[in-house]
Design a protein around this motif. Structure first.
Motif, PDB file in Angstrom:
ATOM      1  N   MET A   9      -2.074  20.731 -17.050  1.00  0.00           N
ATOM      2  CA  MET A   9      -1.304  22.011 -17.351  1.00  0.00           C
ATOM      3  C   MET A   9      -1.994  23.151 -16.530  1.00  0.00           C
ATOM      4  O   MET A   9      -1.068  24.020 -16.157  1.00  0.00           O
ATOM      5  N   TYR A  10      -3.180  23.079 -16.217  1.00  0.00           N
ATOM      6  CA  TYR A  10      -3.737  24.328 -15.775  1.00  0.00           C
ATOM      7  C   TYR A  10      -3.271  24.670 -14.273  1.00  0.00           C
ATOM      8  O   TYR A  10      -2.814  25.747 -13.992  1.00  0.00           O
ATOM      9  N   TYR A  11      -2.597  23.696 -13.368  1.00  0.00           N
ATOM     10  CA  TYR A  11      -2.320  23.859 -12.158  1.00  0.00           C
ATOM     11  C   TYR A  11      -1.169  24.639 -12.309  1.00  0.00           C
ATOM     12  O   TYR A  11      -0.541  25.677 -11.631  1.00  0.00           O
ATOM     13  N   TYR A  12       0.035  23.936 -13.076  1.00  0.00           N
ATOM     14  CA  TYR A  12       1.275  24.471 -13.385  1.00  0.00           C
ATOM     15  C   TYR A  12       1.237  26.054 -13.930  1.00  0.00           C
ATOM     16  O   TYR A  12       1.830  26.828 -13.627  1.00  0.00           O
ATOM     17  N   THR A  13       0.038  26.276 -14.720  1.00  0.00           N
ATOM     18  CA  THR A  13      -0.068  27.664 -15.579  1.00  0.00           C
ATOM     19  C   THR A  13      -0.248  28.789 -14.473  1.00  0.00           C
ATOM     20  O   THR A  13       0.274  29.591 -14.396  1.00  0.00           O
ATOM     21  N   LEU A  14      -1.092  28.136 -13.261  1.00  0.00           N
ATOM     22  CA  LEU A  14      -1.392  29.385 -12.236  1.00  0.00           C
ATOM     23  C   LEU A  14      -0.234  29.654 -11.538  1.00  0.00           C
ATOM     24  O   LEU A  14       0.158  30.769 -11.589  1.00  0.00           O
ATOM     25  N   VAL A  15       0.789  28.650 -11.322  1.00  0.00           N
ATOM     26  CA  VAL A  15       2.006  29.024 -10.488  1.00  0.00           C
ATOM     27  C   VAL A  15       2.877  29.894 -11.575  1.00  0.00           C
ATOM     28  O   VAL A  15       3.659  30.730 -11.220  1.00  0.00           O
ATOM     29  N   VAL A  16       3.197  29.326 -12.718  1.00  0.00           N
ATOM     30  CA  VAL A  16       3.876  30.103 -13.846  1.00  0.00           C
ATOM     31  C   VAL A  16       3.387  31.488 -13.977  1.00  0.00           C
ATOM     32  O   VAL A  16       4.223  32.551 -13.977  1.00  0.00           O
ATOM     33  N   LEU A  17       2.030  31.671 -13.989  1.00  0.00           N
ATOM     34  CA  LEU A  17       1.392  33.156 -14.222  1.00  0.00           C
ATOM     35  C   LEU A  17       1.829  33.985 -13.107  1.00  0.00           C
ATOM     36  O   LEU A  17       2.252  35.211 -13.062  1.00  0.00           O
ATOM     37  N   ALA A  18       1.679  33.492 -11.680  1.00  0.00           N
ATOM     38  CA  ALA A  18       1.854  34.196 -10.514  1.00  0.00           C
ATOM     39  C   ALA A  18       3.276  34.620 -10.511  1.00  0.00           C
ATOM     40  O   ALA A  18       3.761  35.734 -10.089  1.00  0.00           O
ATOM     41  N   TYR A  19       4.227  33.793 -11.006  1.00  0.00           N
ATOM     42  CA  TYR A  19       5.720  33.984 -10.861  1.00  0.00           C
ATOM     43  C   TYR A  19       5.958  34.960 -11.835  1.00  0.00           C
ATOM     44  O   TYR A  19       6.974  35.812 -11.690  1.00  0.00           O
ATOM     45  N   ALA A  20       5.489  34.805 -13.202  1.00  0.00           N
ATOM     46  CA  ALA A  20       5.730  35.894 -14.188  1.00  0.00           C
ATOM     47  C   ALA A  20       5.259  37.078 -13.902  1.00  0.00           C
ATOM     48  O   ALA A  20       6.106  38.149 -14.121  1.00  0.00           O
ATOM     49  N   THR A  21       4.189  37.293 -13.200  1.00  0.00           N
ATOM     50  CA  THR A  21       3.539  38.665 -12.990  1.00  0.00           C
ATOM     51  C   THR A  21       4.442  39.414 -11.690  1.00  0.00           C
ATOM     52  O   THR A  21       4.508  40.481 -11.735  1.00  0.00           O
ATOM     53  N   PHE A  22       5.091  38.522 -10.670  1.00  0.00           N
ATOM     54  CA  PHE A  22       5.843  39.038  -9.892  1.00  0.00           C
ATOM     55  C   PHE A  22       7.206  39.636 -10.515  1.00  0.00           C
ATOM     56  O   PHE A  22       7.566  40.486 -10.040  1.00  0.00           O
ATOM     57  N   LEU A  23       7.697  38.775 -11.327  1.00  0.00           N
ATOM     58  CA  LEU A  23       8.953  39.234 -12.097  1.00  0.00           C
ATOM     59  C   LEU A  23       8.600  40.491 -12.823  1.00  0.00           C
ATOM     60  O   LEU A  23       9.230  41.467 -12.711  1.00  0.00           O
ATOM     61  N   LEU A  24       7.500  40.584 -13.260  1.00  0.00           N
ATOM     62  CA  LEU A  24       7.130  41.835 -14.176  1.00  0.00           C
ATOM     63  C   LEU A  24       6.765  43.030 -13.173  1.00  0.00           C
ATOM     64  O   LEU A  24       7.148  44.243 -13.575  1.00  0.00           O
ATOM     65  N   ASP A  25       6.445  42.904 -12.002  1.00  0.00           N
ATOM     66  CA  ASP A  25       6.036  43.834 -10.948  1.00  0.00           C
ATOM     67  C   ASP A  25       7.476  44.414 -10.371  1.00  0.00           C
ATOM     68  O   ASP A  25       7.448  45.564 -10.023  1.00  0.00           O
ATOM     69  N   CYS A  60      -1.146  28.850  -4.659  1.00  0.00           N
ATOM     70  CA  CYS A  60      -1.768  28.230  -5.675  1.00  0.00           C
ATOM     71  C   CYS A  60      -1.171  26.686  -6.086  1.00  0.00           C
ATOM     72  O   CYS A  60      -1.789  25.877  -6.368  1.00  0.00           O
ATOM     73  N   SER A  61       0.072  26.507  -5.468  1.00  0.00           N
ATOM     74  CA  SER A  61       0.724  25.249  -5.552  1.00  0.00           C
ATOM     75  C   SER A  61       0.208  24.319  -4.401  1.00  0.00           C
ATOM     76  O   SER A  61       0.529  23.193  -4.676  1.00  0.00           O
ATOM     77  N   PHE A  62      -0.520  24.608  -3.545  1.00  0.00           N
ATOM     78  CA  PHE A  62      -1.065  23.760  -2.465  1.00  0.00           C
ATOM     79  C   PHE A  62      -2.410  24.106  -1.941  1.00  0.00           C
ATOM     80  O   PHE A  62      -3.363  23.164  -2.251  1.00  0.00           O
ATOM     81  N   TYR A  63      -2.399  25.112  -1.303  1.00  0.00           N
ATOM     82  CA  TYR A  63      -3.779  25.383  -0.683  1.00  0.00           C
ATOM     83  C   TYR A  63      -4.988  25.582  -1.682  1.00  0.00           C
ATOM     84  O   TYR A  63      -6.070  25.060  -1.477  1.00  0.00           O
ATOM     85  N   TYR A  64      -4.558  26.101  -2.805  1.00  0.00           N
ATOM     86  CA  TYR A  64      -5.805  26.078  -3.897  1.00  0.00           C
ATOM     87  C   TYR A  64      -6.308  24.889  -4.312  1.00  0.00           C
ATOM     88  O   TYR A  64      -7.505  24.668  -4.605  1.00  0.00           O
ATOM     89  N   ILE A  65      -5.165  23.872  -4.590  1.00  0.00           N
ATOM     90  CA  ILE A  65      -5.543  22.620  -5.076  1.00  0.00           C
ATOM     91  C   ILE A  65      -6.273  21.825  -4.050  1.00  0.00           C
ATOM     92  O   ILE A  65      -7.264  21.236  -4.295  1.00  0.00           O
ATOM     93  N   ALA A  66      -5.732  21.977  -2.606  1.00  0.00           N
ATOM     94  CA  ALA A  66      -6.404  21.229  -1.672  1.00  0.00           C
ATOM     95  C   ALA A  66      -7.716  21.662  -1.144  1.00  0.00           C
ATOM     96  O   ALA A  66      -8.669  20.847  -0.647  1.00  0.00           O
ATOM     97  N   TYR A  67      -7.802  22.996  -1.077  1.00  0.00           N
ATOM     98  CA  TYR A  67      -8.883  23.608  -0.182  1.00  0.00           C
ATOM     99  C   TYR A  67      -9.958  24.539  -1.081  1.00  0.00           C
ATOM    100  O   TYR A  67     -10.768  24.983  -0.499  1.00  0.00           O
ATOM    101  N   GLU A  68      -9.543  24.743  -2.372  1.00  0.00           N
ATOM    102  CA  GLU A  68     -10.737  25.532  -3.199  1.00  0.00           C
ATOM    103  C   GLU A  68     -11.254  24.288  -4.267  1.00  0.00           C
ATOM    104  O   GLU A  68     -12.358  24.267  -4.717  1.00  0.00           O
ATOM    105  N   MET A  69     -10.181  23.482  -4.601  1.00  0.00           N
ATOM    106  CA  MET A  69     -10.825  22.412  -5.855  1.00  0.00           C
ATOM    107  C   MET A  69     -11.129  21.101  -5.088  1.00  0.00           C
ATOM    108  O   MET A  69     -11.763  20.349  -5.678  1.00  0.00           O
ATOM    109  N   ASN A  70     -10.794  21.032  -3.839  1.00  0.00           N
ATOM    110  CA  ASN A  70     -11.230  19.878  -3.181  1.00  0.00           C
ATOM    111  C   ASN A  70     -12.084  20.003  -1.911  1.00  0.00           C
ATOM    112  O   ASN A  70     -13.227  20.081  -2.085  1.00  0.00           O
ATOM    113  N   ALA A  71     -11.409  20.071  -1.066  1.00  0.00           N
ATOM    114  CA  ALA A  71     -11.989  20.393   0.339  1.00  0.00           C
ATOM    115  C   ALA A  71     -12.583  21.752   0.774  1.00  0.00           C
ATOM    116  O   ALA A  71     -12.262  22.569   1.490  1.00  0.00           O
TER     117      ALA A  71
END
Length: 357
Positions: A1-17, A120-131
């Motif tokens: 759920m962690y990776y999905y949570t980051l996307v949801v939080l970013a989306y929710a923050t955008f909507l609130l902004d 967070c949907s791709f670059y974070y997973i591929a290049y911060e948590m892996n490569a």
């Protein structure tokens, strides 16, 4: 759920902004605080997360051969008494911090969290948590994008060279600055993309490998490039894949919207050239999927900046909401695709404080 949570939080923050909600500033700040607190804590204190984690740990502990600047960073952390977990934390903070800096400078203020959502949907997973090595090099090339925007040529070249001595593939980013002075025409874009497809189908990658072997010989850079072609797991052809369709779709949206987004001409050139070089590199070397994806990533990440502007080309509120919802669903699917890859090592989430979050 962690990776999905980051996307949801970013989306929710955008909507609130961006939309009228009671006490929106209060809730927006709260969501942003939670988003950055979670991402910094998990990423900095993760333990055995990511398929590259054990490989870099071995490099750290046994001083295995690696690009010189990355090796220097390892020595610096060891000098101050840090272990591998400290090294991972330092790399993440520096790498993610640079990306945040550039996104804040170049992304549209109202769409900043759309940039973070896509990141967070791709670059974070591929290049911060892996490569993490390429992730750090990518942060420096992204900083070079900012210097290109500011027309600071010396700083641009310096940062590109630093990135290249962290990950040799970053050398491909050096031509970006001079190319920004050339106006791209749509007919040329289509023609070059078709040429790249034809060249890829005729195995241009093999010619590239032969040239690398001939001119780079037994150098560290030559060995690294040749290793991509010899890696059986990396040799899948991605030319006729769903990933190619997604990239072409994004590229088409960028071409469609580039004259409509309200940015400076310089930033339009950066976005368009970034998208163009990303798709050209990907198509040209698609015979070796791993190589084409890694090499094009330095240019592809610029799309995160573009997305912060794109929904606002639509003046109708309903149209904006539909576009934003589409990219939210797209980001969720990106996370799902990343987690479905075999032996990705992304789950379960472990930290040095808590296990199996």
């Amino acid at each position: 759920m962690y990776y999905y949570t980051l996307v949801v939080l970013a989306y929710a923050t955008f909507l609130l902004d961006n939309f009228n909600v009671r006490n929106k500033e209060k809730y927006s700040c709260l969501f942003a605080y939670v988003f950055f607190s979670v991402i910094f804590f998990i990423s900095s204190f993760r333990y055995e997360v990511g398929s590259d984690y054990p490989g870099y740990k071995e490099i750290f502990e046994y001083d295995d051969p690696i690009e010189p600047l990355f090796a220097l960073l390892i020595k610096a952390v060891k000098y101050i008494g840090g272990n591998y977990e400290v090294f991972v934390a330092i790399i993440f903070i520096f790498s993610f911090g640079l990306k945040l800096f550039v996104f804040r400078k170049l992304a549209f203020r109202k769409g900043f969290y759309l940039s973070m959502m896509l990141f967070c949907s791709f670059y974070y997973i591929a290049y911060e948590m892996n490569a993490i090595r390429q992730g750090l090099a990518m942060s420096l090339t992204l900083l070079a994008v900012y210097y290109a925007y500011m027309r600071k040529k010396i700083k641009y070249i310096t940062v590109c060279l630093l990135a290249s001595f962290i990950h040799y593939t970053a050398f491909c980013f050096i031509p970006f600055y001079p190319l920004l002075n050339i106006k791209l025409k749509k007919i040329h874009i289509v023609g070059i993309c078709l040429l790249c497809v034809l060249l890829s189908m005729n195995q241009i990658f093999n010619i590239f490998m032969d040239m690398a072997s001939m001119y780079l010989g037994d150098s560290a850079m030559g060995d690294r490039i040749l290793a991509y072609g010899e890696n059986g797991d990396a040799s899948s052809n991605v030319l006729f894949s769903s990933g190619t369709l997604r990239r072409l779709f994004f590229f088409g949206l960028i071409i469609y919207s580039i004259d409509k987004i309200e940015v400076t001409e310089r930033l339009k050139q950066i976005i368009l050239w970034g998208a163009f070089l990303s798709i050209v590199t990907y198509l040209l070397f698609s015979q070796i999927g791993y190589f084409s994806i890694r090499l094009s990533a330095y240019y592809r990440i610029i799309e995160c900046i573009w997305l912060s502007y794109f929904p606002f080309i639509f003046k109708n509120h309903r149209s904006q909401m539909i576009v934003i919802a589409f990219f939210f669903l797209y980001s969720i699917l990106q996370v799902s695709s990343a987690l479905m890859l075999e032996d990705n090592g992304l789950l379960p989430i472990r930290t040095i404080v808590f296990e199996d979050l």
